[in-house]
Design a protein around this motif. Sequence first.
Motif, PDB file in Angstrom:
ATOM      1  N   PHE A 180       0.831  -1.204   0.000  1.00  0.00           N
ATOM      2  CA  PHE A 180       0.000   0.000   0.000  1.00  0.00           C
ATOM      3  C   PHE A 180       0.867   1.256   0.000  1.00  0.00           C
ATOM      4  O   PHE A 180       0.532   2.249  -0.625  1.00  0.00           O
ATOM      5  CB  PHE A 180      -0.968  -0.004   1.172  1.00  0.00           C
ATOM      6  N   ASP A 181       1.986   1.220   0.709  1.00  0.00           N
ATOM      7  CA  ASP A 181       2.928   2.344   0.668  1.00  0.00           C
ATOM      8  C   ASP A 181       3.459   2.553  -0.745  1.00  0.00           C
ATOM      9  O   ASP A 181       3.566   3.683  -1.217  1.00  0.00           O
ATOM     10  CB  ASP A 181       4.108   2.106   1.616  1.00  0.00           C
ATOM     11  N   LEU A 182       3.790   1.465  -1.417  1.00  0.00           N
ATOM     12  CA  LEU A 182       4.310   1.560  -2.783  1.00  0.00           C
ATOM     13  C   LEU A 182       3.252   2.112  -3.734  1.00  0.00           C
ATOM     14  O   LEU A 182       3.550   2.953  -4.581  1.00  0.00           O
ATOM     15  CB  LEU A 182       4.806   0.196  -3.261  1.00  0.00           C
ATOM     16  N   ILE A 183       2.024   1.643  -3.600  1.00  0.00           N
ATOM     17  CA  ILE A 183       0.936   2.148  -4.439  1.00  0.00           C
ATOM     18  C   ILE A 183       0.791   3.656  -4.239  1.00  0.00           C
ATOM     19  O   ILE A 183       0.660   4.420  -5.195  1.00  0.00           O
ATOM     20  CB  ILE A 183      -0.385   1.409  -4.142  1.00  0.00           C
ATOM     21  N   SER A 184       0.853   4.108  -2.998  1.00  0.00           N
ATOM     22  CA  SER A 184       0.677   5.530  -2.708  1.00  0.00           C
ATOM     23  C   SER A 184       1.821   6.379  -3.242  1.00  0.00           C
ATOM     24  O   SER A 184       1.673   7.590  -3.400  1.00  0.00           O
ATOM     25  CB  SER A 184       0.494   5.753  -1.204  1.00  0.00           C
ATOM     26  N   GLN A 185       2.964   5.770  -3.531  1.00  0.00           N
ATOM     27  CA  GLN A 185       4.112   6.514  -4.061  1.00  0.00           C
ATOM     28  C   GLN A 185       3.989   6.802  -5.554  1.00  0.00           C
ATOM     29  O   GLN A 185       4.676   7.685  -6.065  1.00  0.00           O
ATOM     30  CB  GLN A 185       5.410   5.732  -3.815  1.00  0.00           C
ATOM     31  N   ALA A 186       3.141   6.075  -6.262  1.00  0.00           N
ATOM     32  CA  ALA A 186       3.017   6.271  -7.713  1.00  0.00           C
ATOM     33  C   ALA A 186       2.538   7.685  -8.004  1.00  0.00           C
ATOM     34  O   ALA A 186       1.497   8.107  -7.501  1.00  0.00           O
ATOM     35  CB  ALA A 186       2.068   5.237  -8.309  1.00  0.00           C
ATOM     36  N   GLN A 187       3.293   8.404  -8.807  1.00  0.00           N
ATOM     37  CA  GLN A 187       2.934   9.772  -9.164  1.00  0.00           C
ATOM     38  C   GLN A 187       2.194   9.836 -10.496  1.00  0.00           C
ATOM     39  O   GLN A 187       1.213  10.550 -10.624  1.00  0.00           O
ATOM     40  CB  GLN A 187       4.193  10.637  -9.236  1.00  0.00           C
ATOM     41  N   THR A 188       2.695   9.099 -11.498  1.00  0.00           N
ATOM     42  CA  THR A 188       2.094   9.186 -12.833  1.00  0.00           C
ATOM     43  C   THR A 188       1.606   7.854 -13.369  1.00  0.00           C
ATOM     44  O   THR A 188       0.670   7.817 -14.152  1.00  0.00           O
ATOM     45  CB  THR A 188       3.086   9.783 -13.847  1.00  0.00           C
ATOM     46  N   SER A 189       2.257   6.750 -12.974  1.00  0.00           N
ATOM     47  CA  SER A 189       1.850   5.462 -13.537  1.00  0.00           C
ATOM     48  C   SER A 189       2.080   4.331 -12.546  1.00  0.00           C
ATOM     49  O   SER A 189       3.001   4.362 -11.731  1.00  0.00           O
ATOM     50  CB  SER A 189       2.611   5.171 -14.836  1.00  0.00           C
ATOM     51  N   LEU A 190       1.215   3.342 -12.660  1.00  0.00           N
ATOM     52  CA  LEU A 190       1.324   2.132 -11.855  1.00  0.00           C
ATOM     53  C   LEU A 190       0.849   0.979 -12.719  1.00  0.00           C
ATOM     54  O   LEU A 190      -0.308   0.954 -13.141  1.00  0.00           O
ATOM     55  CB  LEU A 190       0.467   2.251 -10.593  1.00  0.00           C
TER      56      LEU A 190
ATOM     57  N   LEU B 168      -5.967   1.329  -4.998  1.00  0.00           N
ATOM     58  CA  LEU B 168      -5.829   1.607  -6.431  1.00  0.00           C
ATOM     59  C   LEU B 168      -6.763   2.744  -6.851  1.00  0.00           C
ATOM     60  O   LEU B 168      -6.362   3.640  -7.606  1.00  0.00           O
ATOM     61  CB  LEU B 168      -6.105   0.351  -7.253  1.00  0.00           C
ATOM     62  N   LEU B 169      -7.989   2.719  -6.370  1.00  0.00           N
ATOM     63  CA  LEU B 169      -8.932   3.790  -6.709  1.00  0.00           C
ATOM     64  C   LEU B 169      -8.435   5.137  -6.186  1.00  0.00           C
ATOM     65  O   LEU B 169      -8.509   6.149  -6.888  1.00  0.00           O
ATOM     66  CB  LEU B 169     -10.322   3.476  -6.172  1.00  0.00           C
ATOM     67  N   ASP B 170      -7.884   5.160  -4.980  1.00  0.00           N
ATOM     68  CA  ASP B 170      -7.334   6.404  -4.426  1.00  0.00           C
ATOM     69  C   ASP B 170      -6.179   6.923  -5.284  1.00  0.00           C
ATOM     70  O   ASP B 170      -6.086   8.114  -5.562  1.00  0.00           O
ATOM     71  CB  ASP B 170      -6.835   6.199  -2.993  1.00  0.00           C
ATOM     72  N   ARG B 171      -5.329   6.022  -5.723  1.00  0.00           N
ATOM     73  CA  ARG B 171      -4.159   6.431  -6.488  1.00  0.00           C
ATOM     74  C   ARG B 171      -4.549   6.848  -7.903  1.00  0.00           C
ATOM     75  O   ARG B 171      -3.851   7.625  -8.552  1.00  0.00           O
ATOM     76  CB  ARG B 171      -3.132   5.289  -6.520  1.00  0.00           C
ATOM     77  N   SER B 172      -5.698   6.399  -8.386  1.00  0.00           N
ATOM     78  CA  SER B 172      -6.122   6.747  -9.749  1.00  0.00           C
ATOM     79  C   SER B 172      -6.424   8.233  -9.905  1.00  0.00           C
ATOM     80  O   SER B 172      -6.597   8.718 -11.021  1.00  0.00           O
ATOM     81  CB  SER B 172      -7.335   5.912 -10.175  1.00  0.00           C
ATOM     82  N   ILE B 173      -6.453   8.959  -8.815  1.00  0.00           N
ATOM     83  CA  ILE B 173      -6.661  10.408  -8.894  1.00  0.00           C
ATOM     84  C   ILE B 173      -5.529  11.052  -9.688  1.00  0.00           C
ATOM     85  O   ILE B 173      -5.749  11.955 -10.479  1.00  0.00           O
ATOM     86  CB  ILE B 173      -6.769  11.021  -7.482  1.00  0.00           C
ATOM     87  N   THR B 174      -4.305  10.563  -9.492  1.00  0.00           N
ATOM     88  CA  THR B 174      -3.151  11.176 -10.168  1.00  0.00           C
ATOM     89  C   THR B 174      -2.403  10.231 -11.099  1.00  0.00           C
ATOM     90  O   THR B 174      -1.691  10.693 -11.982  1.00  0.00           O
ATOM     91  CB  THR B 174      -2.144  11.715  -9.131  1.00  0.00           C
ATOM     92  N   ALA B 175      -2.508   8.949 -10.881  1.00  0.00           N
ATOM     93  CA  ALA B 175      -1.705   7.997 -11.663  1.00  0.00           C
ATOM     94  C   ALA B 175      -2.576   7.179 -12.613  1.00  0.00           C
ATOM     95  O   ALA B 175      -3.694   6.791 -12.271  1.00  0.00           O
ATOM     96  CB  ALA B 175      -0.954   7.052 -10.721  1.00  0.00           C
ATOM     97  N   HIS B 176      -2.038   6.901 -13.792  1.00  0.00           N
ATOM     98  CA  HIS B 176      -2.688   6.002 -14.745  1.00  0.00           C
ATOM     99  C   HIS B 176      -2.327   4.579 -14.316  1.00  0.00           C
ATOM    100  O   HIS B 176      -1.148   4.240 -14.199  1.00  0.00           O
ATOM    101  CB  HIS B 176      -2.214   6.286 -16.166  1.00  0.00           C
ATOM    102  N   ILE B 177      -3.327   3.756 -14.101  1.00  0.00           N
ATOM    103  CA  ILE B 177      -3.119   2.396 -13.590  1.00  0.00           C
ATOM    104  C   ILE B 177      -3.561   1.390 -14.641  1.00  0.00           C
ATOM    105  O   ILE B 177      -4.688   1.450 -15.138  1.00  0.00           O
ATOM    106  CB  ILE B 177      -3.907   2.187 -12.282  1.00  0.00           C
TER     107      ILE B 177
END
Length: 168
Positions: free
Chosen positions: A6-16, A32-41
Amino acid sequence: EWDPVFDLISQAQTSLDVAVMRINRQSFVDALLDRSITAHIRIVTEKAYYEDPLYRPFYQQLLNPLRNNGNIEIVTDNDGSPRLMHSRFLIIDHAKVALGSYNFSVEGCERTMGDVVVINDSRIADAFENQFEQMFAEGKFGANKRDAIQHAYSVGGGSGQIEVYFGP
């Protein structure tokens, strides 16, 4: 409980990029849904699980345009049987790779978290990206994947070496 993935997922800035055999863990979906605000997954997963009624609600959440910010895509392997997509890795911002025996599913994480190895090397991330692209963009799985990467990488200023291989 702290979870390194989860820490690694939160570090994604642009892509995961996520290669995982099955998804049925709500906390993973939420991350993943939280990180999709800024990163393309982009996710590659096993078709048999993707189509399984017990797992389908988790994938549907990820694909919901009202929740995924238009930033999550999912591709499955070609036929799902026999199981051909058993990879477990994340590629964060084309620069960092997390891999290991970590269990992304509810069944797995309730018994054991598994092991996570993080490699901060864009050359090695490129090797994983090659495998991911073969599955995600080219639809190549199992024996149809090609060995198209460098295998040995000097690390630590030349004091160490990491070897990378992918099974069919």
